[in-house]
Write a protein that holds these residues in place. Structure first.
Motif, PDB file in Angstrom:
ATOM      1  N   TRP A  63       0.845  -1.191   0.000  1.00 58.76           N
ATOM      2  CA  TRP A  63       0.000   0.000   0.000  1.00 58.76           C
ATOM      3  C   TRP A  63       0.886   1.249   0.000  1.00 58.76           C
ATOM      4  O   TRP A  63       0.822   2.082   0.902  1.00 58.76           O
ATOM      5  N   LYS A  64       1.693   1.372  -1.013  1.00 55.83           N
ATOM      6  CA  LYS A  64       2.693   2.431  -1.099  1.00 55.83           C
ATOM      7  C   LYS A  64       2.073   3.815  -1.082  1.00 55.83           C
ATOM      8  O   LYS A  64       2.642   4.757  -0.522  1.00 55.83           O
ATOM      9  N   TYR A  65       0.911   3.965  -1.710  1.00 51.51           N
ATOM     10  CA  TYR A  65       0.338   5.300  -1.865  1.00 51.51           C
ATOM     11  C   TYR A  65      -0.729   5.614  -0.820  1.00 51.51           C
ATOM     12  O   TYR A  65      -1.561   6.481  -1.019  1.00 51.51           O
ATOM     13  N   HIS A  66      -0.673   4.893   0.295  1.00 55.33           N
ATOM     14  CA  HIS A  66      -1.523   5.272   1.420  1.00 55.33           C
ATOM     15  C   HIS A  66      -0.661   5.904   2.501  1.00 55.33           C
ATOM     16  O   HIS A  66       0.273   5.285   3.005  1.00 55.33           O
ATOM     17  N   PHE A  80      -7.526 -10.002   0.745  1.00 54.37           N
ATOM     18  CA  PHE A  80      -8.906  -9.761   1.167  1.00 54.37           C
ATOM     19  C   PHE A  80      -9.030  -8.441   1.926  1.00 54.37           C
ATOM     20  O   PHE A  80     -10.019  -7.716   1.754  1.00 54.37           O
ATOM     21  N   ILE A  81      -8.042  -8.101   2.741  1.00 56.62           N
ATOM     22  CA  ILE A  81      -8.095  -6.831   3.463  1.00 56.62           C
ATOM     23  C   ILE A  81      -8.120  -5.665   2.487  1.00 56.62           C
ATOM     24  O   ILE A  81      -8.948  -4.754   2.590  1.00 56.62           O
ATOM     25  N   GLU A  82      -7.214  -5.659   1.509  1.00 52.34           N
ATOM     26  CA  GLU A  82      -7.128  -4.508   0.611  1.00 52.34           C
ATOM     27  C   GLU A  82      -8.367  -4.367  -0.258  1.00 52.34           C
ATOM     28  O   GLU A  82      -8.741  -3.255  -0.632  1.00 52.34           O
ATOM     29  N   HIS A  83      -9.045  -5.469  -0.565  1.00 55.70           N
ATOM     30  CA  HIS A  83     -10.261  -5.375  -1.364  1.00 55.70           C
ATOM     31  C   HIS A  83     -11.471  -4.978  -0.530  1.00 55.70           C
ATOM     32  O   HIS A  83     -12.313  -4.188  -0.966  1.00 55.70           O
ATOM     33  N   ILE A  84     -11.574  -5.513   0.670  1.00 53.13           N
ATOM     34  CA  ILE A  84     -12.741  -5.207   1.510  1.00 53.13           C
ATOM     35  C   ILE A  84     -12.604  -3.838   2.159  1.00 53.13           C
ATOM     36  O   ILE A  84     -13.546  -3.036   2.180  1.00 53.13           O
ATOM     37  N   VAL A  85     -11.425  -3.546   2.689  1.00 52.63           N
ATOM     38  CA  VAL A  85     -11.203  -2.261   3.352  1.00 52.63           C
ATOM     39  C   VAL A  85     -11.169  -1.127   2.331  1.00 52.63           C
ATOM     40  O   VAL A  85     -11.677  -0.037   2.572  1.00 52.63           O
ATOM     41  N   GLY A  86     -10.574  -1.387   1.164  1.00 51.49           N
ATOM     42  CA  GLY A  86     -10.576  -0.367   0.122  1.00 51.49           C
ATOM     43  C   GLY A  86      -9.229   0.271  -0.124  1.00 51.49           C
ATOM     44  O   GLY A  86      -9.127   1.496  -0.225  1.00 51.49           O
ATOM     45  N   THR A 126      -7.199  -0.872  -2.704  1.00 47.64           N
ATOM     46  CA  THR A 126      -6.826  -1.200  -4.067  1.00 47.64           C
ATOM     47  C   THR A 126      -6.996   0.026  -4.968  1.00 47.64           C
ATOM     48  O   THR A 126      -7.571   1.037  -4.575  1.00 47.64           O
ATOM     49  N   LYS A 127      -6.518  -0.104  -6.192  1.00 47.67           N
ATOM     50  CA  LYS A 127      -6.754   0.946  -7.182  1.00 47.67           C
ATOM     51  C   LYS A 127      -8.248   1.041  -7.430  1.00 47.67           C
ATOM     52  O   LYS A 127      -8.938   0.026  -7.603  1.00 47.67           O
ATOM     53  N   LEU A 128      -8.774   2.257  -7.454  1.00 49.57           N
ATOM     54  CA  LEU A 128     -10.209   2.443  -7.628  1.00 49.57           C
ATOM     55  C   LEU A 128     -10.629   2.331  -9.088  1.00 49.57           C
ATOM     56  O   LEU A 128     -11.565   1.605  -9.420  1.00 49.57           O
ATOM     57  N   TYR A 129      -9.935   3.039  -9.960  1.00 52.44           N
ATOM     58  CA  TYR A 129     -10.342   3.086 -11.364  1.00 52.44           C
ATOM     59  C   TYR A 129      -9.108   3.026 -12.257  1.00 52.44           C
ATOM     60  O   TYR A 129      -8.036   3.506 -11.885  1.00 52.44           O
ATOM     61  N   ASN A 130      -9.274   2.442 -13.427  1.00 52.72           N
ATOM     62  CA  ASN A 130      -8.201   2.406 -14.417  1.00 52.72           C
ATOM     63  C   ASN A 130      -8.268   3.679 -15.256  1.00 52.72           C
ATOM     64  O   ASN A 130      -9.024   3.772 -16.213  1.00 52.72           O
ATOM     65  N   PRO A 178       2.095   4.689 -11.662  1.00 52.71           N
ATOM     66  CA  PRO A 178       1.336   3.660 -10.936  1.00 52.71           C
ATOM     67  C   PRO A 178       0.366   4.200  -9.899  1.00 52.71           C
ATOM     68  O   PRO A 178      -0.545   3.477  -9.468  1.00 52.71           O
ATOM     69  N   ALA A 179       0.494   5.456  -9.482  1.00 49.56           N
ATOM     70  CA  ALA A 179      -0.423   6.025  -8.480  1.00 49.56           C
ATOM     71  C   ALA A 179      -1.772   6.410  -9.076  1.00 49.56           C
ATOM     72  O   ALA A 179      -2.751   6.591  -8.335  1.00 49.56           O
ATOM     73  N   ILE A 180      -1.834   6.546 -10.405  1.00 50.25           N
ATOM     74  CA  ILE A 180      -3.069   6.997 -11.053  1.00 50.25           C
ATOM     75  C   ILE A 180      -4.180   5.984 -10.817  1.00 50.25           C
ATOM     76  O   ILE A 180      -4.006   4.781 -11.015  1.00 50.25           O
ATOM     77  N   GLY A 181      -5.337   6.493 -10.389  1.00 51.14           N
ATOM     78  CA  GLY A 181      -6.477   5.639 -10.110  1.00 51.14           C
ATOM     79  C   GLY A 181      -6.644   5.294  -8.650  1.00 51.14           C
ATOM     80  O   GLY A 181      -7.686   4.792  -8.239  1.00 51.14           O
ATOM     81  N   TYR A 182      -5.614   5.566  -7.843  1.00 53.25           N
ATOM     82  CA  TYR A 182      -5.702   5.341  -6.398  1.00 53.25           C
ATOM     83  C   TYR A 182      -6.271   6.572  -5.696  1.00 53.25           C
ATOM     84  O   TYR A 182      -6.263   7.677  -6.249  1.00 53.25           O
ATOM     85  N   SER A 183      -6.731   6.363  -4.475  1.00 49.77           N
ATOM     86  CA  SER A 183      -7.107   7.500  -3.641  1.00 49.77           C
ATOM     87  C   SER A 183      -5.840   8.270  -3.275  1.00 49.77           C
ATOM     88  O   SER A 183      -4.798   7.682  -2.966  1.00 49.77           O
TER      89      SER A 183
END
Length: 547
Positions: free
Chosen positions: A109-112, A395-401, A403-407, A413-418
């Motif tokens: 989770w580099k960009y969090h 499972f944590i990254e998908h359920i908690v949120g 992951t990349k939101l949109y392509n 690589p940060a594009i699409g992330y929060s």
């Protein structure tokens, strides 16, 4: 009384009210129609009114300055998993299988970057709030922004003629440019607009009950999966039960007697539990459905109006808020005439796949919760998979949120992330710069040409040139009003032409530049006028002194 609005929203739940706030902060006139006369309900408060917010919803409220008003405080140390000696063994769950934040790979989770406390403390499990708290907070903000909320006035029908939508509600009629259905699972807007709503039928009955128990010690506290279903026992007298055998219960909530619920609880819990008194009970059977599109002409859908699924892992509210914050700025820009040609269509393009993914995950969890030998064997295998670091992290990254939101592109690589919540040298944070829901250009290179250009676009785009304490590997970003990174660069020099191209994906730059020029001309004329008035006023004074 005004009967014409830019947007009419049907439904004053959290999703409808959040959307109304997003529109109003951008200067759009909004009417919200709500079927219920009063927002008060015993099901909106207390334990049964509790809802969970995952990270993207937490960020949404944080970025609008509302988080402290909606988050119920719990004393949990920040950035779970990075606090020495802190023992938290529950992040969220997948089909009642617990996810362990201590067994997660944080390097993925580099960009969090951590949010301020207490928000970051809620990162790995649903942060508690309540429907009552959410609705009151959002209604107060909406009305402060000029939104009109009509309660006890239910949407009934509409007609569409070119760019005008005529809405019928109760015995009143309103005209609008856009109609948005946020009126829940039984959406009348969806029905009136004849959206296709395919899916699969309900497979279980869920019970939400407040009762007295004679022997509560026979029940396991927390989540409990059994061979007959699942129950959650979070606090004395409060129960959530998933039952696959009473799906066809007739008579609705009135049919839930003490005897009936006791028999269900005994079968599911596989104990001799005794229910002595039933105070309040509600049951639901949730289909898994999603409309084939979220837009039809000048009608849009958000939240449960567009997709319905069981609320496993507190996903329902969070995905609805995600719809609202994604749609809000896009619809506002469209109303204002500054949107790019494809902006509003991107709402469906981005949010429909997310709704579909939630339905898929819900179906998997349902299959694991069944009591047949195949489901039990699959659940055991899934539990072993989640016990591994990679499986648990996935499972944590998908359920908690996380992951990349949109392509949205591959330039970085940060594009699409929060967007990370950068903390700047002056102590301010990125989240605080997003209160007004503007497109934000974040520049760590102190490029004056970029600053001048962005500032020439007017209020729709904001420039930030503050220096962060930790820039990760970034030099510049475009952050959308919903907090998503639309473009990013690690280059020491920003390519202004590239920046303009990326901004033009979302907004009509020629329109913004024309508006900015017109505003500048008006301001210049006002300045000259004021200077002339001052000079004229000064003449008699000078003459008197000379005399």
């Amino acid at each position: 009384m005004t009967t014409s609005y830019d947007v009419v929203v049907a439904g004053a739940g959290p999703v409808g009210l959040f959307l109304a706030c997003e529109l109003a902060v951008a200067g759009v006139s909004v009417l919200v129609l709500e079927q219920q006369e009063s927002p008060e309900s015993p099901w909106k408060v207390g334990l049964h009114g509790t809802r969970g917010l995952h990270i993207h919803s937490i960020e949404a409220f944080y970025r609008r300055g509302l988080l402290d008003k909606v988050l119920h405080n719990i004393d949990v140390p920040g950035h779970v998993g990075r606090v020495p000696g802190y023992d938290l063994n529950f992040a969220a769950h997948f089909a009642s299988i617990r996810l362990d934040p201590k067994n997660a790979d944080f390097s993925r989770w580099k960009y969090h970057l951590p949010l301020p406390q207490p928000a970051e403390a809620k990162l790995f499990y649903p942060a508690p709030t309540s429907v009552d708290t959410l609705e009151k907070t959002l209604a107060e903000r909406a009305e402060s922004l000029g939104v009109r909320i009509l309660r006890g006035v239910e949407f009934s029908d509409y007609t569409e003629d070119g760019e005008t939508v005529t809405v019928s509600a109760g015995n009143q009629t309103f005209t609008t440019k856009w109609l948005v259905g946020c009126d829940g699972e039984r959406s009348r807007v969806r029905e009136a607009a004849q959206f296709e709503f395919p899916g699969t039928p309900a497979e279980f009955r869920g019970y939400v009950v407040h009762c007295d128990l004679a022997n509560p010690e026979v029940l396991q506290r927390g989540f409990c999966r059994t061979a007959a279903g699942m129950y959650i026992f979070p606090a004395p007298g409060h129960l959530y039960v998933t039952d696959f055998e009473t799906l066809g219960l007739k008579g609705g909530d009135e049919a839930i007697t003490r005897e009936h619920f006791e028999s269900v609880l005994r079968r599911v819990s596989q104990t001799e539990i005794v229910v002595t008194e039933l105070h309040r009970a509600m049951s639901m059977t949730t289909h898994l459905k999603q409309t084939t599109t979220y837009r039809k002409g000048r009608v849009l859908l958000a939240g449960d109006s567009a997709h319905v699924h069981p609320s496993f892992g507190a996903q329902g509210l969070s995905i609805g808020i995600g719809d609202a914050i994604n749609l809000g700025w896009k619809l506002a820009a469209t109303v204002r005439g500054i949107a790019s040609p494809t902006l509003l269509d991107s709402y469906n393009g981005e949010r429909h796949p997310e709704g579909a993914r939630q339905l898929e995950w819900a179906r998997v969890q349902l299959s694991l919760l069944r009591s047949n030998p195949y489901s039990l064997a699959t659940a055991k295998l899934m539990k072993d998979l989640i016990a591994t670091k990679d499986g648990n992290t996935f499972f944590i990254e998908h359920i908690v949120g996380l992951t990349k939101l949109y392509n949205l592109g591959s330039a970085h690589p940060a594009i699409g992330y929060s967007a990370p919540d950068f903390e700047f040298a002056d102590g301010s944070r990125l989240g605080a710069k997003m209160r007004e829901a503007q497109l934000l250009v974040v520049d760590f290179t102190d490029d004056h040409a970029v600053a001048n250009y962005v500032q020439s676009l007017g209020s729709a785009v904001r420039y930030s040139g503050s220096q962060p304490k930790d820039a990760i590997d970034l030099k510049a970003l475009i952050v959308r009003p919903d907090g998503v990174i639309a473009w990013a660069s690690a280059a020491d020099k920003i390519d202004l032409a590239e920046l303009k191209t990326e901004l033009g994906r979302w907004l009509d730059l020629s329109k913004l530049e024309t508006e900015a020029d017109a505003t500048a001309m008006v301001m210049e004329r006002m300045t000259l006028k004021n200077e002339a008035e001052i000079s004229v006023t000064a003449i008699p004074i000078t003459a008197t002194v000379a005399a």
